[in-house]
Design a protein around this motif. Structure first.
Motif, PDB file in Angstrom:
ATOM      1  N   PHE A 147       0.831  -1.207   0.000  1.00 41.71           N
ATOM      2  CA  PHE A 147       0.000   0.000   0.000  1.00 41.71           C
ATOM      3  C   PHE A 147       0.864   1.254   0.000  1.00 41.71           C
ATOM      4  O   PHE A 147       0.574   2.216  -0.735  1.00 41.71           O
ATOM      5  N   GLN A 148       1.918   1.267   0.816  1.00 42.65           N
ATOM      6  CA  GLN A 148       2.784   2.452   0.863  1.00 42.65           C
ATOM      7  C   GLN A 148       3.463   2.666  -0.489  1.00 42.65           C
ATOM      8  O   GLN A 148       3.709   3.812  -0.885  1.00 42.65           O
ATOM      9  N   ARG A 149       3.746   1.596  -1.208  1.00 37.73           N
ATOM     10  CA  ARG A 149       4.313   1.713  -2.552  1.00 37.73           C
ATOM     11  C   ARG A 149       3.338   2.389  -3.503  1.00 37.73           C
ATOM     12  O   ARG A 149       3.688   3.362  -4.189  1.00 37.73           O
ATOM     13  N   ILE A 150       2.119   1.871  -3.549  1.00 39.44           N
ATOM     14  CA  ILE A 150       1.182   2.421  -4.542  1.00 39.44           C
ATOM     15  C   ILE A 150       0.721   3.826  -4.148  1.00 39.44           C
ATOM     16  O   ILE A 150       0.406   4.638  -5.018  1.00 39.44           O
ATOM     17  N   LYS A 151       0.715   4.114  -2.859  1.00 40.62           N
ATOM     18  CA  LYS A 151       0.357   5.476  -2.432  1.00 40.62           C
ATOM     19  C   LYS A 151       1.412   6.467  -2.912  1.00 40.62           C
ATOM     20  O   LYS A 151       1.080   7.540  -3.446  1.00 40.62           O
ATOM     21  N   ALA A 152       2.683   6.119  -2.739  1.00 41.42           N
ATOM     22  CA  ALA A 152       3.764   6.992  -3.204  1.00 41.42           C
ATOM     23  C   ALA A 152       3.768   7.094  -4.724  1.00 41.42           C
ATOM     24  O   ALA A 152       3.965   8.172  -5.299  1.00 41.42           O
ATOM     25  N   LYS A 153       3.530   5.968  -5.368  1.00 42.58           N
ATOM     26  CA  LYS A 153       3.478   5.928  -6.829  1.00 42.58           C
ATOM     27  C   LYS A 153       2.362   6.839  -7.353  1.00 42.58           C
ATOM     28  O   LYS A 153       2.563   7.620  -8.296  1.00 42.58           O
ATOM     29  N   LEU A 154       1.199   6.768  -6.726  1.00 43.10           N
ATOM     30  CA  LEU A 154       0.070   7.594  -7.119  1.00 43.10           C
ATOM     31  C   LEU A 154       0.374   9.071  -6.892  1.00 43.10           C
ATOM     32  O   LEU A 154       0.067   9.921  -7.734  1.00 43.10           O
ATOM     33  N   SER A 155       1.004   9.377  -5.762  1.00 37.73           N
ATOM     34  CA  SER A 155       1.380  10.752  -5.473  1.00 37.73           C
ATOM     35  C   SER A 155       2.324  11.292  -6.539  1.00 37.73           C
ATOM     36  O   SER A 155       2.172  12.415  -7.031  1.00 37.73           O
ATOM     37  N   GLY A 156       3.321  10.491  -6.914  1.00 35.58           N
ATOM     38  CA  GLY A 156       4.253  10.916  -7.949  1.00 35.58           C
ATOM     39  C   GLY A 156       3.580  11.122  -9.289  1.00 35.58           C
ATOM     40  O   GLY A 156       3.982  11.992 -10.073  1.00 35.58           O
ATOM     41  N   TYR A 157       2.521  10.343  -9.542  1.00 36.08           N
ATOM     42  CA  TYR A 157       1.840  10.409 -10.829  1.00 36.08           C
ATOM     43  C   TYR A 157       0.910  11.611 -10.935  1.00 36.08           C
ATOM     44  O   TYR A 157       0.863  12.286 -11.969  1.00 36.08           O
ATOM     45  N   ILE A 158       0.160  11.906  -9.858  1.00 36.74           N
ATOM     46  CA  ILE A 158      -0.878  12.928  -9.982  1.00 36.74           C
ATOM     47  C   ILE A 158      -0.494  14.276  -9.377  1.00 36.74           C
ATOM     48  O   ILE A 158      -1.062  15.304  -9.756  1.00 36.74           O
ATOM     49  N   ALA A 159       0.450  14.281  -8.439  1.00 36.62           N
ATOM     50  CA  ALA A 159       0.778  15.540  -7.752  1.00 36.62           C
ATOM     51  C   ALA A 159       1.766  16.369  -8.573  1.00 36.62           C
ATOM     52  O   ALA A 159       2.461  15.854  -9.467  1.00 36.62           O
ATOM     53  N   ASP A 160       1.829  17.653  -8.267  1.00 36.30           N
ATOM     54  CA  ASP A 160       2.824  18.522  -8.888  1.00 36.30           C
ATOM     55  C   ASP A 160       4.220  17.993  -8.536  1.00 36.30           C
ATOM     56  O   ASP A 160       4.487  17.670  -7.374  1.00 36.30           O
ATOM     57  N   PRO A 161       5.130  17.863  -9.516  1.00 32.94           N
ATOM     58  CA  PRO A 161       6.454  17.294  -9.243  1.00 32.94           C
ATOM     59  C   PRO A 161       7.204  17.985  -8.109  1.00 32.94           C
ATOM     60  O   PRO A 161       7.861  17.313  -7.299  1.00 32.94           O
ATOM     61  N   GLU A 162       7.111  19.302  -8.031  1.00 30.85           N
ATOM     62  CA  GLU A 162       7.813  20.012  -6.961  1.00 30.85           C
ATOM     63  C   GLU A 162       7.303  19.588  -5.590  1.00 30.85           C
ATOM     64  O   GLU A 162       8.082  19.419  -4.646  1.00 30.85           O
ATOM     65  N   ARG A 163       6.003  19.409  -5.497  1.00 30.24           N
ATOM     66  CA  ARG A 163       5.420  18.963  -4.234  1.00 30.24           C
ATOM     67  C   ARG A 163       5.903  17.553  -3.891  1.00 30.24           C
ATOM     68  O   ARG A 163       6.232  17.259  -2.746  1.00 30.24           O
ATOM     69  N   THR A 164       5.943  16.687  -4.899  1.00 26.21           N
ATOM     70  CA  THR A 164       6.404  15.310  -4.673  1.00 26.21           C
ATOM     71  C   THR A 164       7.847  15.290  -4.192  1.00 26.21           C
ATOM     72  O   THR A 164       8.191  14.559  -3.255  1.00 26.21           O
ATOM     73  N   LEU A 165       8.690  16.099  -4.821  1.00 26.38           N
ATOM     74  CA  LEU A 165      10.110  16.105  -4.458  1.00 26.38           C
ATOM     75  C   LEU A 165      10.340  16.712  -3.074  1.00 26.38           C
ATOM     76  O   LEU A 165      11.319  16.353  -2.404  1.00 26.38           O
ATOM     77  N   ARG A 166       9.469  17.596  -2.647  1.00 26.79           N
ATOM     78  CA  ARG A 166       9.570  18.108  -1.276  1.00 26.79           C
ATOM     79  C   ARG A 166       9.138  17.042  -0.269  1.00 26.79           C
ATOM     80  O   ARG A 166       9.746  16.896   0.793  1.00 26.79           O
ATOM     81  N   LYS A 167       8.104  16.313  -0.620  1.00 24.60           N
ATOM     82  CA  LYS A 167       7.590  15.288   0.280  1.00 24.60           C
ATOM     83  C   LYS A 167       8.529  14.090   0.361  1.00 24.60           C
ATOM     84  O   LYS A 167       8.660  13.453   1.416  1.00 24.60           O
ATOM     85  N   TYR A 168       9.178  13.778  -0.760  1.00 26.30           N
ATOM     86  CA  TYR A 168      10.092  12.632  -0.824  1.00 26.30           C
ATOM     87  C   TYR A 168      11.478  13.119  -1.256  1.00 26.30           C
ATOM     88  O   TYR A 168      11.875  12.932  -2.417  1.00 26.30           O
ATOM     89  N   PRO A 169      12.235  13.750  -0.369  1.00 27.31           N
ATOM     90  CA  PRO A 169      13.555  14.285  -0.736  1.00 27.31           C
ATOM     91  C   PRO A 169      14.522  13.149  -1.084  1.00 27.31           C
ATOM     92  O   PRO A 169      14.322  11.990  -0.699  1.00 27.31           O
ATOM     93  N   GLU A 170      15.578  13.497  -1.800  1.00 28.02           N
ATOM     94  CA  GLU A 170      16.532  12.482  -2.256  1.00 28.02           C
ATOM     95  C   GLU A 170      17.278  11.815  -1.103  1.00 28.02           C
ATOM     96  O   GLU A 170      17.864  10.749  -1.273  1.00 28.02           O
ATOM     97  N   SER A 171      17.261  12.428   0.068  1.00 24.92           N
ATOM     98  CA  SER A 171      17.862  11.788   1.237  1.00 24.92           C
ATOM     99  C   SER A 171      17.075  10.557   1.679  1.00 24.92           C
ATOM    100  O   SER A 171      17.594   9.697   2.388  1.00 24.92           O
ATOM    101  N   ASN A 172      15.818  10.459   1.225  1.00 19.16           N
ATOM    102  CA  ASN A 172      14.971   9.309   1.547  1.00 19.16           C
ATOM    103  C   ASN A 172      15.149   8.271   0.452  1.00 19.16           C
ATOM    104  O   ASN A 172      14.699   8.454  -0.681  1.00 19.16           O
ATOM    105  N   THR A 173      15.806   7.169   0.777  1.00 19.44           N
ATOM    106  CA  THR A 173      16.108   6.143  -0.232  1.00 19.44           C
ATOM    107  C   THR A 173      15.192   4.925  -0.104  1.00 19.44           C
ATOM    108  O   THR A 173      15.499   3.854  -0.624  1.00 19.44           O
ATOM    109  N   SER A 174      14.063   5.070   0.583  1.00 19.96           N
ATOM    110  CA  SER A 174      13.113   3.965   0.702  1.00 19.96           C
ATOM    111  C   SER A 174      12.480   3.674  -0.650  1.00 19.96           C
ATOM    112  O   SER A 174      12.505   4.506  -1.566  1.00 19.96           O
TER     113      SER A 174
END
Length: 467
Positions: free
Chosen positions: A258-285
């Motif tokens: 579920f956490q995978r598809i939730k993140a995947k959906l966020s990356g697909y539908i949300a503004d990219p800048e918002r996604t990159l703030r929510k999931y910074p590159e320091s997060n390697t999950s």
């Protein structure tokens, strides 16, 4: 001097008000009966597989067979879900975004299954019929009073009748919601799934109501389609806390997916800048890499997206959904030949999952190499055999047939495509009739073309009459 209007004008004014009130009531009931008339359905192989695995234990608990009820994802950021038809559940993307756990979504699915098992999508017409009866009776009584010269009294009767009619319909809706709550709790219990998620999600809804100033007192209950959230939480808590499954831990595999598809959906539908703030590159999950891969891909940075995909594949080189994403990025970046190996492996690893197979077929065609067309035809025919509700797969298959010079089957594939796309009945009819002219009469393909033609012709006639 008398400033009042002559009596005929008074009556005309009253009749216009009467018509406006009737139209308003019909619109309100129509909105309640059909919560969503047209939304875009998001198709994703991984998401659909997870939804089915979340749904199947609930179906068994309800006495149904696994796979008997399908869950569809709508591209709408509202926090909502509903049942349409008899056995289809629609979940809004906003609900997935708002949910913190798979158990919260399963609580919603259990509730919607309660609507399915209660036949509420069909029985809602009963409530509308009863309410309309009250409405029409009040209009007749009001009209009689107006005709007798009691204009004010007639208007009062009409207004009271419309209010009573709407109130009866809303009360009917609230009863259905309470029934679905109770049924959903029963299904969760039988499936051995804790009601913690269900309560947590209802609490989210209540907090939203507080935020938007929706009062929770009994005086406000009359005008609601759903019972008050506080009452629902209290009633369900009494059931859940004594259930043996209350303290049962969540399924870790389902939760991780579920956490995978939730993140995947966020990356697909949300503004990219918002996604990159929510999931910074320091997060390697894995969820973070998934979200960033889609954000970079949407931003037209394919190499950055592929770097994230490499990180995903490093954790599991054979994951079909990671391989699908790699192929998708390459294909949509204009590198279809490079996409084919990853997509072939994804199709094999997913046991010919039709959405992934359709993407492979697209990549093979996009190479514009005739040597790839036989493989494209094979995988696309498999895709539509397993899932004939994918207009894009039919479109690609039509390209293959056209390149082979098989125009009748190219027309049939186009007819299939247009029959699945809303508002394209005339194109479906034209292509189906064209296919019938070139196919052997009585053959399976000819019969299918005839079926599409009959349905499309009826739809074209309905549209003509509406105009």
């Amino acid at each position: 001097m008398n400033f009042s209007l002559p009596q005929p004008a008074n009556r005309a004014h009253i009749w216009r008000a009467l018509v406006r009130m009737l139209v308003t009531f019909i619109v309100l009931v129509a909105v309640a009966v059909r919560p969503v008339a047209a939304q875009s359905i998001l198709r994703d192989a991984e998401t659909e597989a997870l939804f089915q695995d979340m749904m199947d234990p609930l179906l068994v608990a309800a006495g149904l067979q696994p796979g008997q009820v399908r869950v569809h994802l709508l591209g709408d950021r509202s926090i909502n879900a509903f049942v349409a038809g008899s056995q289809d559940i629609y979940v809004f993307s906003g609900l997935i975004e708002a949910a913190d756990s798979a158990e919260e979504v399963q609580g919603v699915l259990a509730h919607e299954l309660g609507h399915v098992m209660g036949g509420h999508a069909i029985r809602v017409n009963e409530g509308a019929k009863a309410a309309t009866g009250i409405s029409l009776l009040s209009l007749l009584l009001g009209a009689a009073a107006v005709a007798a010269g009691a204009g004010d009294a007639g208007m009062g009767i009409m207004m009271a009748g419309q209010q009573a009619a709407l109130g009866k319909f809303l009360a009917f809706s609230r009863v259905q919601e309470s029934t679905a709550d109770a049924a959903g709790a029963k299904y969760l219990s039988k499936a051995g799934i804790s009601g913690r998620g269900s309560l947590a999600f209802f609490k989210k809804l209540q907090n939203l109501e507080f935020r938007y100033g929706v009062k929770q007192d009994d005086d406000q209950a009359y005008g609601r389609t759903h019972p008050m959230s506080g009452d629902r939480i209290q009633a369900l808590r009494e059931v859940y806390v004594v259930d043996p499954a209350w303290e049962k831990p969540a399924d870790p595999a389902i939760e991780a997916r579920f956490q995978r598809i939730k993140a995947k959906l966020s990356g697909y539908i949300a503004d990219p800048e918002r996604t990159l703030r929510k999931y910074p590159e320091s997060n390697t999950s894995i969820p973070a890499r998934y979200a960033r891969a889609y954000a970079w891909h949407k931003s037209a940075y394919p190499e950055k997206a592929l770097t994230e995909v490499e990180g995903l594949l490093a954790s599991n080189p054979d994951d079909p959904y990671f391989l699908e994403l790699e192929g998708q990025v390459l294909l949509e970046s204009g590198r279809p030949k490079e996409a084919i190996p990853a997509l072939r492996k994804a199709v094999t690893g997913s046991r010919s999952q039709p959405l992934i197979a359709a993407t492979l077929g697209h990549a093979l065609i996009a190479t514009e190499d005739p040597a790839n067309y036989p493989e494209a035809e094979e995988v696309l025919k498999t895709a539509v055999a397993l899932d004939n509700q994918n207009p894009f797969a039919w479109y690609q298959l039509g390209i293959v047939y056209a390149n082979k010079g098989d125009q009748p089957r190219a027309a049939l594939a186009s007819a299939e495509r247009y029959s699945l796309e809303g508002g394209q009945a005339s194109l479906a009819l034209r292509n189906a009739d064209m296919a019938m002219q070139g196919l052997p009469e009585g053959s399976p393909d000819w019969i299918r073309a005839q079926d599409i033609s009959l349905v499309a012709r009826a739809e074209v006639e309905r549209e003509r009459k509406r105009r």
